[in-house]
Each structure stands twice: as structure tokens, then as C-alpha cells.
Design an enzyme around this catalytic site. Structure first.
Site, PDB file in Angstrom:
ATOM      1  N   HIS A 114       6.347  -0.433   1.861  1.00 22.24           N
ATOM      2  CA  HIS A 114       6.184   0.480   0.747  1.00 22.24           C
ATOM      3  C   HIS A 114       7.280   0.298  -0.282  1.00 22.24           C
ATOM      4  CE1 HIS A 114       3.497   2.055   3.586  1.00 22.24           C
ATOM      5  NE2 HIS A 114       4.446   2.503   4.371  1.00 22.24           N
TER       6      HIS A 114
ATOM      7  N   TYR B 237       0.873  -1.178   0.000  1.00 18.52           N
ATOM      8  CA  TYR B 237       0.000   0.000   0.000  1.00 18.52           C
ATOM      9  C   TYR B 237       0.904   1.220   0.000  1.00 18.52           C
ATOM     10  CZ  TYR B 237       0.965  -0.301   5.043  1.00 18.52           C
ATOM     11  OH  TYR B 237       1.578  -0.383   6.260  1.00 18.52           O
TER      12      TYR B 237
END
Ligand SMILES: *[C@@H]1O[C@H](CO)[C@@H](O)[C@H](O)[C@H]1NC(C)=O
Ligand SMILES: *[C@@H]1O[C@H](CO)[C@@H](O)[C@H](O)[C@H]1NC(C)=O
Ligand SMILES: *[C@@H]1O[C@H](CO)[C@@H](O)[C@H](O)[C@H]1NC(C)=O
Ligand SMILES: *[C@@H]1O[C@H](CO)[C@@H](O)[C@H](O)[C@H]1NC(C)=O
Ligand SMILES: *[C@@H]1O[C@H](CO)[C@@H](O)[C@H](O)[C@H]1NC(C)=O
Ligand SMILES: *[C@@H]1O[C@H](CO)[C@@H](O)[C@H](O)[C@H]1NC(C)=O
Ligand SMILES: *[C@@H]1O[C@H](CO)[C@@H](O)[C@H](O)[C@H]1NC(C)=O
Length: 315
Positions: A291, A243
């Protein structure tokens, strides 16, 4: 109304529209009025972010609104994407009910300055990279209308490099810092608990005021929409990472609320380390966790190369 009068008023309206079109044509070109075009993206800046670049397709009318509001609910699809971040056990109805509660406490419509042909919304997105140290960007950053800081980003003691003003501060509970009365708290909810945290922080009542009252101005709270987070992950990051990071979400958000974007404090410092300007690095390893840090950085660099945004690399 009499039929004849109605005709006259229709005619008057048409004349007005024509007059307005001619008026605008004298100063700007007419592309805004062409049928099928997106809502006016024109601004009064020298160059507007969303103007006439067919390659700049990330921003379009079908993309979700960046902020939650009472009227706009997310889809079950969006909810399921979001829920997976923390493998939440809460269900969609619980989410719905929580959001209803949220807007009993916080402004039901986000406090956003809309785009307009007579406005130029300039924004500084200020990350926390150590590359800000010694940059002397402070006055330049403070010159922007909107100044967005992220997580534990602070100004006190670093004004010369990072500026003094903050109009928006993007955070989630684990990264939260108290804000002053004039700064918008932009919550990035990664889980339902984050929404509950917000409610709890502001609803503790006047008595147990220790942390609740000083957190931020309740009237300036805004919440990033899970649907927007999913959109950023899928469209802007091509699903890289599990995400998007708070920093990248903030950057993407700026594309929606600004006409001109300047990015500060993103990426590594001059030694190649990804540290913070306000702390000394203990662990000298690039760590971007869930990430796709370097991919996020590349996307920002590409937009800089295309001259969509300005990137200030610091030292
Ligand atoms: C709009 O302006 C262009 C030149 O800038 C002119 O050629 C055109 O006729 C104008 N259109 C209208 C409707 O006034
Ligand atoms: C009208 O505006 C669009 C987008 O800003 C631009 O691409 C185009 O060249 C402009 N046309 C004229 C005649 O200025
Ligand atoms: C516009 O946004 C939607 C919603 O995220 C996306 O599916 C679509 O691919 C985008 N369109 C363009 C032309 O980028
Ligand atoms: C959703 O969760 C709530 C409480 O967590 C529960 O009462 C309700 O039955 C659940 N609804 C469904 C459809 O599972
Ligand atoms: C949640 O809210 C949305 C939008 O109002 C609605 O379409 C959906 O049916 C609701 N779902 C549940 C499980 O409450
Ligand atoms: C902060 O702002 C709120 C409303 O905008 C106001 O009621 C309050 O008095 C302000 N507090 C301080 C300390 O300025
Ligand atoms: C990361 O994004 C690139 C496009 O920029 C894409 O080609 C690649 O498949 C993505 N990687 C993953 C793991 O999704």
C-alpha cells in the site's frame, strides 16, 4: 381509468409535487430539485459531506455501490482488476457462482441507512494507530452514530482512548476477530478464497460451532464490492500502491455511508512510528507493504484541510 379522471390525477400529482417543493424551500434551498443534479445528498447535519462542493467529485452517481448485493453484479473489468491482487486462477463464472451462493446465506441487500434530509449520519472511523494511546478520545468516539473499527482493532482494556461501541468492523480472513451480536461484519475480500471463507465460517452447521457461530451475526454481514475497491484505487488514490489498504478502504467507505466523518487512529504515533495502540512495537520501521501508506495518509489530510472530514491526530 377514465381519461378525464387520469387528467385530474395527473394534475393532483403535479400540485402535490409543487406543494412539496414549496414546503422544502421554506427550510432549505432548492438545489436538490434542479434537473440533472445528483440524488439528494442533503442531510440534517450542520454540514453534509456531499453538499455543494464542486471540488468534491469523488462521490458521484456513476461511482460503484460500496457493497455487494444480490442485484448488483460487478463487470468483468472489475473482476480482472481484483483477480490480479492475488493472481487468482479462478474465473469470472466461478466468482459469479460464489456470489450467488453468498446471498443465499447472507442478507441480499446491505443493511445501510440511506441519506435523508431529516437524518444526520455521524461516523467515527477508528484506525489502530498507536497515536490513540493516552488520547482520551473514548467518549468522543462513542458519541457517533456509526463507529467503524478495522482488522484487529479492539476496545477491551482501551475504552478510555478508543471507546466502547462498535457498529461496524471491517476485516478480511487473516485479520478477523470475533464480533458481538450487534456489530456488522464488513468483509473486504481480496480474493475469492475470502468469500469462500465467509461461507465456510457461517455454514459449518450447528455442530462444529466452535468458531463459526461466534464469528458474528450472520444477518449483519456485508461485503465490500471489488468494483468499489477498484474505484477507490483509481479515483481516490490515483493508482498509488498496488491496491488500497483496509484502512483506506474503510475511510473511503465512510464517505458513502455517513454525512459527517471523524477519523481517529490513522498515521504515525508521536515518535513517528506506525504502530498499533494494542501492541508494543517490535520492528521500528514504517512498513506499508503493497500500500502507498503515506499517499493514503496525504489524501485523508487533504480532505481534512478542505474541512470535508475531521481528523483527530491523537498523541
Ligand atoms: C424559495 O425561497 C426563496 C428565498 O429563500 C424565495 O426567493 C423563492 O421565491 C422561493 N421559491 C419558491 C418556489 O417558493
Ligand atoms: C444552496 O445550497 C448549495 C449547496 O448546499 C449552496 O452552495 C448554495 O449557496 C445554496 N444557495 C442558497 C441561496 O442558500
Ligand atoms: C465519477 O465516478 C466514476 C466512476 O469511478 C469516475 O470514472 C469519474 O471520473 C467520476 N467523476 C467525477 C466527476 O469525479
Ligand atoms: C471456470 O472455472 C470452473 C471451475 O473452476 C470451470 O469448471 C469452468 O469450465 C471455467 N469456465 C471457463 C469459461 O473457463
Ligand atoms: C457474471 O455475471 C454477470 C452479471 O450477472 C454477467 O454479465 C456475466 O456474463 C457473468 N459472467 C460469467 C462468466 O458468468
Ligand atoms: C444474536 O442475534 C440473533 C439474531 O439477531 C439472535 O437470534 C440470537 O439469539 C442472538 N444471540 C445472542 C447470544 O444474543
Ligand atoms: C500517486 O498519486 C498522484 C496524485 O495524487 C499522482 O500524481 C501519481 O502519479 C501517483 N503515483 C503513482 C505511482 O501512480
Amino acid at each position: 381509468m377514465l381519461p378525464g379522471l387520469r387528467k385530474i390525477s395527473v394534475l393532483t400529482s403535479l400540485l402535490c409535487i409543487a406543494a412539496i417543493a414549496v414546503f422544502f424551500n421554506s427550510s432549505r434551498n432548492l438545489s436538490v430539485f434542479s434537473l440533472g443534479s445528483h440524488k439528494s445528498s442533503l442531510c440534517s447535519c450542520h454540514k453534509c459531506l456531499t453538499d455543494g462542493d464542486p471540488r468534491f467529485t469523488e462521490i458521484n452517481t456513476s461511482s460503484p455501490k460500496p457493497f455487494l448485493s444480490r442485484k448488483i453484479m460487478i463487470s468483468e473489468d472489475d473482476f480482472n482488476w481484483w483477480k490480479r491482487i492475488y493472481s487468482e486462477r479462478y474465473n469470472f463464472s466461478f466468482y459469479n457462482a460464489t456470489v450467488v451462493n453468498i446471498f443465499k446465506t447472507f442478507p441480499p441487500v446491505p443493511d445501510v441507512v440511506e441519506a435523508s434530509p431529516d437524518r444526520c449520519r455521524t461516523c467515527a472511523v477508528v484506525g489502530n494507530s498507536g497515536n490513540l494511546k493516552g488520547s482520551h478520545y473514548g467518549p468522543l468516539i462513542d458519541f457517533h452514530d456509526v463507529i467503524i473499527r478495522i482488522n484487529r482493532g479492539r476496545t477491551k482494556g482501551f475504552e478510555a482512548d478508543v471507546g466502547k461501541r462498535t457498529t461496524h468492523h471491517v476485516m478480511y480472513p487473516e485479520s478477523a476477530v470475533p464480533l458481538d451480536n450487534t456489530t456488522h461484519l464488513v468483509l473486504v475480500p481480496f480474493k475469492i478464497k475470502d468469500l469462500l471463507w465467509l461461507l465456510q465460517k457461517f455454514n459449518q452447521g450447528e455442530n462444529s460451532a466452535v468458531n463459526s457461530k461466534r464469528m458474528a451475526n450472520k444477518d449483519l454481514v456485508m461485503i465490500l464490492s471489488p468494483a468499489f475497491m477498484k474505484y477507490v484505487h483509481e479515483i481516490w488514490l490515483s493508482k498509488n500502491g498496488s491496491y488500497p489498504s483496509t484502512g483506506f478502504l474503510t475511510f473511503a467507505l465512510s464517505m458513502f455511508i455517513c454525512d459527517e466523518v471523524s477519523v481517529f487512529g490513522f498515521g504515525a504515533n508521536k515518535d513517528g512510528n506506525w504502530d498499533h495502540y494494542f501492541e508494543t512495537l517490535k520492528n521500528k520501521h514504517l512498513r506499508t507493504g503493497a500500500h502507498a501508506g503515506s499517499h493514503e495518509y496525504d489524501v485523508i489530510q487533504q480532505l481534512h484541510k478542505k474541512q470535508k472530514i475531521q481528523f483527530f491526530k491523537g498523541w
